[in-house]
Scaffold this motif. Sequence first.
Motif, PDB file in Angstrom:
ATOM      1  N   THR A 228       0.847  -1.207   0.000  1.00  0.00           N
ATOM      2  CA  THR A 228       0.000   0.000   0.000  1.00  0.00           C
ATOM      3  C   THR A 228       0.879   1.253   0.000  1.00  0.00           C
ATOM      4  OG1 THR A 228      -0.148   0.348   2.387  1.00  0.00           O
ATOM      5  CG2 THR A 228      -1.689  -1.250   1.427  1.00  0.00           C
ATOM      6  N   GLY A 229       0.238   2.389   0.155  1.00  0.00           N
ATOM      7  CA  GLY A 229       0.959   3.649   0.162  1.00  0.00           C
ATOM      8  C   GLY A 229       1.986   3.742   1.284  1.00  0.00           C
ATOM      9  N   THR A 230       1.695   3.099   2.397  1.00  0.00           N
ATOM     10  CA  THR A 230       2.632   3.158   3.519  1.00  0.00           C
ATOM     11  C   THR A 230       3.934   2.440   3.157  1.00  0.00           C
ATOM     12  OG1 THR A 230       0.740   3.248   4.993  1.00  0.00           O
ATOM     13  CG2 THR A 230       2.851   2.734   6.012  1.00  0.00           C
TER      14      THR A 230
ATOM     15  N   MET B 179       5.878   4.756   1.104  1.00  0.00           N
ATOM     16  CA  MET B 179       6.571   5.743   1.945  1.00  0.00           C
ATOM     17  C   MET B 179       7.857   5.139   2.502  1.00  0.00           C
ATOM     18  SD  MET B 179       3.335   7.097   4.251  1.00  0.00           S
ATOM     19  CE  MET B 179       3.994   8.614   4.930  1.00  0.00           C
TER      20      MET B 179
ATOM     21  N   PHE C 218      -0.258  12.452   7.506  1.00  0.00           N
ATOM     22  CA  PHE C 218       0.665  11.618   6.733  1.00  0.00           C
ATOM     23  C   PHE C 218       2.095  12.150   6.768  1.00  0.00           C
ATOM     24  CE2 PHE C 218      -3.459  10.193   5.286  1.00  0.00           C
ATOM     25  CZ  PHE C 218      -3.313   8.834   5.519  1.00  0.00           C
TER      26      PHE C 218
ATOM     27  N   ARG D 185       3.280  10.765   9.941  1.00  0.00           N
ATOM     28  CA  ARG D 185       3.575   9.339   9.766  1.00  0.00           C
ATOM     29  C   ARG D 185       4.957   9.180   9.128  1.00  0.00           C
ATOM     30  NH1 ARG D 185      -0.321   4.810   7.069  1.00  0.00           N
ATOM     31  NH2 ARG D 185      -1.383   5.291   9.012  1.00  0.00           N
TER      32      ARG D 185
ATOM     33  N   THR E  74       4.715  16.099   1.745  1.00  0.00           N
ATOM     34  CA  THR E  74       3.464  15.488   1.298  1.00  0.00           C
ATOM     35  C   THR E  74       2.823  16.445   0.294  1.00  0.00           C
ATOM     36  OG1 THR E  74       3.267  14.750   3.593  1.00  0.00           O
ATOM     37  CG2 THR E  74       1.405  14.290   2.125  1.00  0.00           C
TER      38      THR E  74
ATOM     39  N   VAL F  61      -0.195  16.357  -1.300  1.00  0.00           N
ATOM     40  CA  VAL F  61      -1.515  16.683  -0.745  1.00  0.00           C
ATOM     41  C   VAL F  61      -1.676  15.838   0.514  1.00  0.00           C
ATOM     42  CG1 VAL F  61      -4.007  16.467  -1.035  1.00  0.00           C
ATOM     43  CG2 VAL F  61      -2.597  17.248  -2.957  1.00  0.00           C
TER      44      VAL F  61
ATOM     45  N   THR G 183      -3.809  14.095   2.923  1.00  0.00           N
ATOM     46  CA  THR G 183      -5.195  13.647   2.848  1.00  0.00           C
ATOM     47  C   THR G 183      -5.953  13.917   4.140  1.00  0.00           C
ATOM     48  OG1 THR G 183      -4.156  11.912   1.567  1.00  0.00           O
ATOM     49  CG2 THR G 183      -6.497  11.696   1.898  1.00  0.00           C
TER      50      THR G 183
ATOM     51  N   ASP H  47       5.629  12.556  -1.224  1.00  0.00           N
ATOM     52  CA  ASP H  47       4.503  11.633  -1.038  1.00  0.00           C
ATOM     53  C   ASP H  47       3.379  12.138  -1.942  1.00  0.00           C
ATOM     54  OD1 ASP H  47       2.116  10.466  -0.286  1.00  0.00           O
ATOM     55  OD2 ASP H  47       2.539  10.500   1.866  1.00  0.00           O
TER      56      ASP H  47
ATOM     57  N   VAL I 236       0.731  10.255  -2.792  1.00  0.00           N
ATOM     58  CA  VAL I 236      -0.357   9.272  -2.699  1.00  0.00           C
ATOM     59  C   VAL I 236      -1.706   9.918  -3.045  1.00  0.00           C
ATOM     60  CG1 VAL I 236      -1.611   7.717  -1.149  1.00  0.00           C
ATOM     61  CG2 VAL I 236       0.879   7.746  -1.117  1.00  0.00           C
TER      62      VAL I 236
ATOM     63  N   ALA J 165      -0.117   5.204  -4.331  1.00  0.00           N
ATOM     64  CA  ALA J 165      -0.702   3.881  -4.100  1.00  0.00           C
ATOM     65  C   ALA J 165      -1.799   3.707  -5.135  1.00  0.00           C
ATOM     66  CB  ALA J 165      -1.270   3.812  -2.685  1.00  0.00           C
TER      67      ALA J 165
ATOM     68  N   GLN K  31      -4.889   2.810  -5.144  1.00  0.00           N
ATOM     69  CA  GLN K  31      -6.323   3.072  -4.919  1.00  0.00           C
ATOM     70  C   GLN K  31      -6.728   4.527  -5.060  1.00  0.00           C
ATOM     71  OE1 GLN K  31      -4.149   2.352  -2.506  1.00  0.00           O
ATOM     72  NE2 GLN K  31      -4.568   3.420  -0.610  1.00  0.00           N
ATOM     73  N   LYS K  32      -5.773   5.386  -5.400  1.00  0.00           N
ATOM     74  CA  LYS K  32      -6.097   6.813  -5.489  1.00  0.00           C
ATOM     75  C   LYS K  32      -6.282   7.197  -6.951  1.00  0.00           C
ATOM     76  CE  LYS K  32      -5.177   7.605  -0.991  1.00  0.00           C
ATOM     77  NZ  LYS K  32      -5.775   8.413   0.006  1.00  0.00           N
TER      78      LYS K  32
HETATM   79  N1  PMP Z   1       0.203   9.183   2.179  1.00  0.00           N
HETATM   80  C1  PMP Z   1      -0.947   9.826   1.903  1.00  0.00           C
HETATM   81  C2  PMP Z   1      -0.892  11.255   1.484  1.00  0.00           C
HETATM   82  C3  PMP Z   1      -2.160   9.128   1.982  1.00  0.00           C
HETATM   83  O1  PMP Z   1      -3.289   9.748   1.695  1.00  0.00           O
HETATM   84  C4  PMP Z   1      -2.156   7.773   2.374  1.00  0.00           C
HETATM   85  C5  PMP Z   1      -3.448   6.983   2.472  1.00  0.00           C
HETATM   86  N2  PMP Z   1      -4.604   7.666   2.560  1.00  0.00           N
HETATM   87  C6  PMP Z   1      -0.941   7.165   2.655  1.00  0.00           C
HETATM   88  C7  PMP Z   1       0.224   7.903   2.550  1.00  0.00           C
HETATM   89  C8  PMP Z   1      -0.870   5.743   3.098  1.00  0.00           C
HETATM   90  O2  PMP Z   1      -1.399   4.898   2.132  1.00  0.00           O
HETATM   91  P1  PMP Z   1      -2.028   3.473   2.496  1.00  0.00           P
HETATM   92  O3  PMP Z   1      -3.237   3.718   3.321  1.00  0.00           O
HETATM   93  O4  PMP Z   1      -2.370   2.920   1.136  1.00  0.00           O
HETATM   94  O5  PMP Z   1      -0.995   2.698   3.202  1.00  0.00           O
END
Ligand code: PMP
Length: 391
Positions: free
Chosen positions: A63-65, A68, A90, A93, A136, A138, A140, A165, A167, A188, A190-191
């Motif tokens: 996933t996006g994480t 990262m 994020f 994070r 980042t 954007v 989220t 980032d 994502v 990732a 799904q966006k």
């Molecule tokens: N970075 C941003 C800017 C995000 O919006 C998200 C997920 N919404 C992530 C990282 C992490 O992605 P994931 O939930 O797919 O691990």
Amino acid sequence: MKKRTLLMIPGPIEFEPSVLSALGQPTQSHIDPRFIEVFGRTLEKMRKVWGSPAGQPFIVPGTGTLAMEMPAANLVEPGDRVLAVSTGYFGDRYADILSRYTDRVKVLSAPPGETVTAGCIEEELKKSDYSLMTITHVDTSTGVRMDPRPLGRLGRRYGVLTVLDGVCSVAGEELKQDEWELDVVFTASQKAVGVPPGLALVVAGPRAVSRWKNRKSRVSNYYCDWNQWLPVMEAYEAGRPAYFATPAVNHVCALDVSLDTVLREGMAERFRRHRLVGRAFQAGIEALGLKQVPFDSQSRAFTLSAPYYPPGVTGDRLLPRVREAGVIFAGGLHPEIKARYFRVGHMGSTRLTDVMSSLGALETALEECGVSLIPGVSMAAARSIAVSEDS
Ligand code: PMP
């Protein structure tokens, strides 16, 4: 009768039927020549979508994480000084992820709704010998968009790798990775690239690859290590199979179809449409008198909106009613303001008609919560943006 709902959260988004159909095809062997071709051309399509002809794309199950973590694991060594620019949940994070690789992480954060200025970032870069910074595009959790243009240049000037980032931005917000001198940009699936959750998509530029090649210490994270993944990406692009961990075969086939749709629309047109739907939705919520988390209208993302609830209305009351009216929004995420706002995603294939449906559902739900409004006022405001952008 089937109840239709429109998913307007900031990921996962509504997916195109052609993408879902590709995902549902019988799974091929990951060394099938047909799949090798699909994988190879999908990597090449990523370069076009990211605006990075010189970049090295990676398609990795995750996933996006994970996306990262990849640059952190490969580009940060113990003792390196790194800067995490945070405009929300994020960004914070990212600081946490970086702290697993070095104990010298400085966080430069903005209050919810604000950006960190390029001037502030430059002041910080002047102070110390940073090796890498994360931004980042954007966030989220706040709907705040940073302008990455001057930041890549700053990174270059101070010898710092710039990691973006993307994502919540790639394939939605304007991006030119190479021209803007960004060293790593990731997203990732799904966006806005439009494939169900399951892929981490990373493009690393030549400076990043060279920094990684010249590391002094071994990459401590086994799954993220580019030593494992780079030969696989290179092999598939050269028309040969290679194995480190099983590719997400169906997801890669779906990404091939989705990136085709993106490139057929054209990047300039795609950015224009996202700007249009973003501005139209935001004009709508403004007409309803709702305040927004991003303070300055120039830093409001086009891929999502983050409106505050009006006085006397809570998420528990509003969001189920919006859903009842056929549209799904997301609640707040930033810990400091979580209960006070909600989030609406408008990326990927979102069109003006989706904006209108969402505003219609929002008006209905607000009225049911006792808010008095002029019916249709938000749609009229959105429509006027569309008219002015078209003329
Ligand atoms: N970075 C941003 C800017 C995000 O919006 C998200 C997920 N919404 C992530 C990282 C992490 O992605 P994931 O939930 O797919 O691990």
